[in-house]
Scaffold this motif. Structure first.
Motif, mmCIF file in Angstrom:
data_model
loop_
_atom_site.group_PDB
_atom_site.id
_atom_site.type_symbol
_atom_site.label_atom_id
_atom_site.label_comp_id
_atom_site.label_asym_id
_atom_site.label_seq_id
_atom_site.Cartn_x
_atom_site.Cartn_y
_atom_site.Cartn_z
ATOM 1 N N PRO A 84 0.816 -1.225 0.000
ATOM 2 C CA PRO A 84 0.000 0.000 0.000
ATOM 3 C C PRO A 84 0.847 1.271 0.000
ATOM 4 C CG PRO A 84 0.016 -0.976 2.178
ATOM 5 C CD PRO A 84 0.726 -1.955 1.279
ATOM 6 N N GLN A 85 2.151 1.134 0.034
ATOM 7 C CA GLN A 85 3.004 2.331 0.001
ATOM 8 C C GLN A 85 3.586 2.566 -1.393
ATOM 9 O OE1 GLN A 85 5.857 2.202 3.291
ATOM 10 N NE2 GLN A 85 4.319 1.362 4.667
ATOM 11 N N TYR A 86 3.267 1.687 -2.334
ATOM 12 C CA TYR A 86 3.862 1.797 -3.673
ATOM 13 C C TYR A 86 3.463 3.106 -4.350
ATOM 14 C CZ TYR A 86 5.237 0.702 -8.427
ATOM 15 O OH TYR A 86 5.817 0.753 -9.676
ATOM 16 N N GLN A 96 12.529 11.420 9.007
ATOM 17 C CA GLN A 96 12.944 10.163 9.632
ATOM 18 C C GLN A 96 11.708 9.309 9.913
ATOM 19 O OE1 GLN A 96 16.154 9.976 12.455
ATOM 20 N NE2 GLN A 96 16.581 12.168 12.129
ATOM 21 N N LEU A 97 11.959 8.068 10.312
ATOM 22 C CA LEU A 97 10.898 7.055 10.339
ATOM 23 C C LEU A 97 9.578 7.507 10.974
ATOM 24 C CD1 LEU A 97 9.941 4.102 9.924
ATOM 25 C CD2 LEU A 97 10.898 3.604 12.168
ATOM 26 N N LEU A 98 9.623 7.967 12.246
ATOM 27 C CA LEU A 98 8.352 8.146 12.955
ATOM 28 C C LEU A 98 7.553 9.309 12.368
ATOM 29 C CD1 LEU A 98 9.580 7.340 16.596
ATOM 30 C CD2 LEU A 98 8.488 5.792 14.962
ATOM 31 N N TYR A 104 3.023 10.574 6.052
ATOM 32 C CA TYR A 104 2.740 9.992 4.732
ATOM 33 C C TYR A 104 2.087 8.619 4.807
ATOM 34 C CZ TYR A 104 5.227 13.693 2.353
ATOM 35 O OH TYR A 104 5.578 14.915 1.861
ATOM 36 N N THR A 105 2.702 7.739 5.598
ATOM 37 C CA THR A 105 2.329 6.327 5.517
ATOM 38 C C THR A 105 0.945 6.051 6.090
ATOM 39 O OG1 THR A 105 4.656 5.909 5.797
ATOM 40 C CG2 THR A 105 3.222 4.017 6.003
ATOM 41 N N PHE A 106 0.695 6.527 7.318
ATOM 42 C CA PHE A 106 -0.597 6.225 7.928
ATOM 43 C C PHE A 106 -1.749 6.882 7.150
ATOM 44 C CE2 PHE A 106 1.614 5.281 12.250
ATOM 45 C CZ PHE A 106 1.885 3.983 11.820
ATOM 46 N N SER A 239 14.633 -2.606 15.283
ATOM 47 C CA SER A 239 15.825 -1.747 15.479
ATOM 48 C C SER A 239 16.235 -1.005 14.204
ATOM 49 C CB SER A 239 17.002 -2.599 16.003
ATOM 50 O OG SER A 239 16.696 -3.079 17.284
ATOM 51 N N GLU A 240 15.278 -0.206 13.716
ATOM 52 C CA GLU A 240 15.510 0.529 12.470
ATOM 53 C C GLU A 240 16.069 1.921 12.743
ATOM 54 O OE1 GLU A 240 11.868 0.776 10.276
ATOM 55 O OE2 GLU A 240 12.711 2.024 8.669
ATOM 56 N N ASN A 241 15.528 2.575 13.807
ATOM 57 C CA ASN A 241 15.749 4.010 13.977
ATOM 58 C C ASN A 241 15.900 4.321 15.471
ATOM 59 O OD1 ASN A 241 13.894 6.363 14.929
ATOM 60 N ND2 ASN A 241 14.527 7.034 12.879
ATOM 61 N N GLY A 303 18.253 0.884 0.731
ATOM 62 C CA GLY A 303 17.688 2.114 0.148
ATOM 63 C C GLY A 303 16.883 2.863 1.194
ATOM 64 N N SER A 304 15.998 2.156 1.858
ATOM 65 C CA SER A 304 15.156 2.742 2.890
ATOM 66 C C SER A 304 16.002 3.279 4.051
ATOM 67 C CB SER A 304 14.184 1.680 3.395
ATOM 68 O OG SER A 304 13.534 2.090 4.548
ATOM 69 N N ASN A 305 16.999 2.501 4.478
ATOM 70 C CA ASN A 305 17.827 2.930 5.615
ATOM 71 C C ASN A 305 18.566 4.229 5.309
ATOM 72 O OD1 ASN A 305 16.991 0.627 6.926
ATOM 73 N ND2 ASN A 305 18.855 -0.537 6.484
HETATM 74 N N1 GUN Z 1 8.217 0.490 10.954
HETATM 75 C C1 GUN Z 1 6.888 0.342 11.181
HETATM 76 N N2 GUN Z 1 6.175 0.526 10.057
HETATM 77 C C2 GUN Z 1 7.075 0.792 9.086
HETATM 78 C C3 GUN Z 1 6.951 1.066 7.688
HETATM 79 O O1 GUN Z 1 5.866 1.102 7.102
HETATM 80 N N3 GUN Z 1 8.116 1.284 7.019
HETATM 81 C C4 GUN Z 1 9.332 1.241 7.623
HETATM 82 N N4 GUN Z 1 10.427 1.473 6.907
HETATM 83 N N5 GUN Z 1 9.472 0.990 8.932
HETATM 84 C C5 GUN Z 1 8.356 0.769 9.650
#
Ligand code: GUN
Ligand code: FE
Length: 450
Positions: A84-86, A96-98, A104-106, A239-241, A303-305
């Motif tokens: 759904p993000q395409y 940054q992520l949050l 955008y995402t939600f 542990s992304e961000n 890419g995302s990171n």
């Molecule tokens: N962490 C929780 N939801 C997401 C998302 O949609 N994308 C990314 N990159 N990290 C997330």
């Protein structure tokens, strides 16, 4: 007797026997390619029988598809993406992520309550995925059941092999994306699992807690019940961000690492079905050990990171320790669906890591990154990612003659250019489980667009 005869005919029709002829290339080991110029790749019953310089007598009756002069490589695996993000990829990349999730995402994901919107957007996604070099993928949808089933229908008719997650969230998200209770989430998810198990062959449900911040303890307990009852794989984020990690510490003061916040519910690696965690940029120490011990896959999303300034995952260290790693496009944190692009990105960020972070951590070679995109992610799906006997026959045929050159190139060099160009219009056919999945019409369209 009559019924028995029908059965035999049906079984015969389902068998995929074919020989494809061209310049064959795949990963023999993590560091080494196997190359066969002008070779034959034999598919028997949808599986690789062998790659060989001549057709053995045994297979002389099989039909031959002639791709002389074209590259033949294993299908690429996308171990982490969001369908759904395409439609909004490439937007919000200064965040940054949050903040990006909230801005955008939600808002975009809440549109998927509308089935017409979902239908349109998911068609774009599935068409692009089909035309790419990806043959198998792990995909996040949203929490909406009708839209998620519509996505799964489209994937099933594409011929690709995928696992799709109806996303679970019951806290810390907008009201219109929050399941009203853990119990309601359990019932809706259970019914979605049962429908999808009945309806699809190549499109399987996967348990998908979005990430710890959006999932209550009760929801996680219910998801474990479902995971166990239906023996399903698990996908999530880890542990992304920095901001996200600090938030998890606040939310779960009683566990020692973010990974243990999943582990306490039995959702961090199970005996018979795999778990994958996307990112793991900042995983180390006890958390890294748990990833290794529980055989959890890392979906590396370079890419995302980079776009979301999350950091550089220590992939060399993970590989040296024996952690399982594959690549992910992570649309729309990542802006490209192409796993070719993820291969070159993973090499590039590993060079930065070597120069700027750890001089004792040599960069990934292109061969290693190609291995991650084929065998690394492929093993999540079983025997996938190589052209060796018994592997699923997933192959991509590339007409790289469209990349202009003045000098003759080796097959290794042609593969390198194909990866760095990341141009889907070079792909002229794809096989999944031995079946061609790009129809003549799509093929014509892609050829005329180059
Ligand atoms: N962490 C929780 N939801 C997401 C998302 O949609 N994308 C990314 N990159 N990290 C997330
Ligand atoms: Fe993601």
């Amino acid at each position: 007797m009559k019924n028995h005869g029908t059965l035999v005919i049906l079984i015969h029709m389902n068998k995929q026997n074919v020989i494809i002829h061209g310049d064959i290339c795949y990963s023999k080991t993590q560091k080494e390619l196997a190359v066969l110029e002008n070779g034959y790749l034999i598919c028997e019953n949808g599986k690789v029988a062998q790659a060989c310089p001549q057709i053995p007598e045994l297979y002389k009756s099989f039909p031959i598809e002639d791709y002389t002069g074209k590259l033949i490589i294993p299908g690429l695996i996308d171990l982490h993406t969001h369908a759904p993000q395409y439609a909004f990829r490439g937007l919000g990349m200064d965040m940054q992520l949050l903040d990006w999730l909230n801005s955008y995402t939600f808002p975009e994901e809440s549109e998927y309550i509308n089935l017409d919107y979902a239908d349109k957007a998911y068609s774009l996604f599935v068409d692009a995925l089909k035309q790419s070099a990806t043959t198998r993928a792990l995909i996040f949808a949203t929490l909406h059941t009708p839209a998620t089933l519509r996505l799964m229908e489209k994937l099933e008719s594409s011929g690709l092999v995928t696992m799709v997650g109806k996303v679970s969230m019951d806290r810390n998200c907008p009201d219109n994306l929050r399941q009203e209770s853990a119990d309601a989430a359990y019932k809706a998810t259970k019914s979605w699992i049962e429908t999808s198990l009945k309806s699809f062959k190549n499109t399987k449900p996967i348990i998908t807690p979005r990430f710890i911040p959006t999932c209550s303890d009760e929801l996680m307990q219910k998801l474990k019940l479902l995971q166990e009852s239906y023996s399903l794989a698990v996908q999530s984020h880890l542990s992304e961000n920095h901001g996200e990690i600090a938030w998890v510490k606040e939310l779960c003061p009683n566990v020692s690492t973010y990974a243990h916040a999943y582990e306490q519910f039995g959702l961090f690696g199970t005996d018979n079905v795999p778990t994958v965690m996307a990112h793991c940029v900042w995983s180390e120490g006890e958390e890294e050990q748990l990833i290794l011990d529980n055989k959890v896959y890392v979906a590396h999303c370079p890419g995302s990171n980079t776009h979301l300034s999350s950091g550089i995952a220590p992939i060399r260290r993970f590989l040296d320790r024996g952690i399982k790693v594959g690549l992910g496009s992570d649309i729309a944190g990542g802006s490209h669906l192409s796993i070719f692009k993820a291969i070159s990105d993973s090499v590039e960020v590993s060079k930065m890591y070597w120069r700027l972070v750890a001089q004792n951590s040599p960069p990934l070679s292109l061969n290693e990154a190609f291995y991650l995109a084929t065998v690394g992610g492929g093993s999540f799906f079983g025997k996938v990612g190589k052209f060796e006997p018994g592997y699923e026959f997933d192959a991509v045929i590339i007409d790289d003659s469209k990349i202009p050159t003045t000098n003759p190139l080796t097959i290794e060099e042609r593969l390198a250019r194909t990866i760095y160009y990341s141009d889907d219009s070079l792909i002229i056919q794809k096989y999944v489980n031995g079946k061609e999945i790009i129809s003549g019409k799509t093929l014509e369209r892609s050829m005329s667009s180059c």
